[in-house]
Design a protein around this motif. Sequence first.
Motif, short mmCIF file in Angstrom:
data_model
loop_
_atom_site.label_atom_id
_atom_site.label_comp_id
_atom_site.label_asym_id
_atom_site.label_seq_id
_atom_site.Cartn_x
_atom_site.Cartn_y
_atom_site.Cartn_z
N LEU A 88 5.64 6.51 5.87
CA LEU A 88 6.49 6.03 4.79
C LEU A 88 5.69 5.75 3.52
O LEU A 88 6.24 5.77 2.42
N GLY A 89 4.40 5.47 3.67
CA GLY A 89 3.55 5.27 2.50
C GLY A 89 3.85 4.02 1.70
O GLY A 89 3.62 3.99 0.49
N TRP A 90 4.32 2.97 2.34
CA TRP A 90 4.64 1.72 1.63
C TRP A 90 3.37 0.95 1.30
O TRP A 90 2.30 1.19 1.86
N HIS A 91 3.52 0.00 0.39
CA HIS A 91 2.43 -0.94 0.09
C HIS A 91 2.09 -1.71 1.37
O HIS A 91 2.99 -2.06 2.15
N PRO A 92 0.80 -1.97 1.61
CA PRO A 92 0.41 -2.63 2.88
C PRO A 92 1.16 -3.93 3.16
O PRO A 92 1.54 -4.18 4.31
N TRP A 93 1.39 -4.75 2.14
CA TRP A 93 2.07 -6.03 2.41
C TRP A 93 3.56 -5.82 2.64
O TRP A 93 4.18 -6.60 3.39
N ALA A 94 4.14 -4.79 2.05
CA ALA A 94 5.52 -4.45 2.39
C ALA A 94 5.60 -3.96 3.83
O ALA A 94 6.55 -4.26 4.56
#
Length: 341
Positions: A89-95
Amino acid sequence: MKLRERLTARTLVLAGLVLILVLLPSLATAFFVNFVMTQTLILGLAAATIVFLSRYGGMTSLAQLLMFGIAGFMFGNAALDGGARGLNLGWHPWAAVGFAMLVTTLAAFVLGAIASRTTGIYFLMLTLVYGVIGYFVFAQIVEISGPGGITSIQRPDLLGPPVRLYYAGLLLSVLAYLGFRASRRTAFGLALQGVRDDPVRMASLGFNVALHRALAFTLAGFVAGLAGLLNVWWNGQIDPASISIGPTLILLIIAVIGGISSLEGAWLGAFVYVLVFTYLRDLPLVDGIGITEARFNTVIGVIVLAIMVLSPEGLTGIVQRLRGGARPVHPTEKELGGTRP
């Protein structure tokens, strides 16, 4: 020694231990801190959820490693982008952290709600079935893992240096320990202990026994998920074999070694396990008596057997005896504030 004096002494000892652990990176080698102690904190945090459910809820769960694994797999699926396996998904790590913990908590609530109407050996076996199902789900569904698991997982930039991961594990361990201990004096904690002792009576008093058990299972699953995130950041990968029956039983063994009735025992058991796993093969004459890495589980079995013979309450029970008095398995009426739920 009076109860208040014992509690004060314990508080001072634990505070001193935490201070030592805070200073440890400047006192010990990088290998000991970043490998031995970080792994100890991660496994201890996960094992503490088994102790919490057993001591305060009367539930011995074999599904905690599944919660541990779900968090790791979900983070890998959400955070990676362009990896060989997973959703990417390539989301931001904290997301991705938020997503992983949300999925883990929801899974813990659903599974806890199903298991909440069983007790004893039936609860134990049902949670074991959860673990088996979870293993095959991640092993066979290649879209979220597959047999090879998910690799090349990076920790958030905030936790880049390995020592920061150690401090994160220490912080979460302290918070989990304090939170679990504080929960026993809350309305929920007192009711949960009442459910543990006499569920029929609690139901007759109007308490929702199944809901209390499900919520306790959810809380334990959430904390196990935090340990799972630390683990996947520490390892950089996760695969279905890491949540199979073998590791599931090892986590239970860690709790038993330390003492299934003591929260402190979770980390003590993890420390002993990691020490044996790391240093046993380097002891003199070990090869000469046939102890190899392939026979490590046999060695652990012998250690567990010896501890159980000496003290059914694990290493913490031995410590209590050396201090001149064994603590009861469950809190006494006085510890609960003079009331019974």
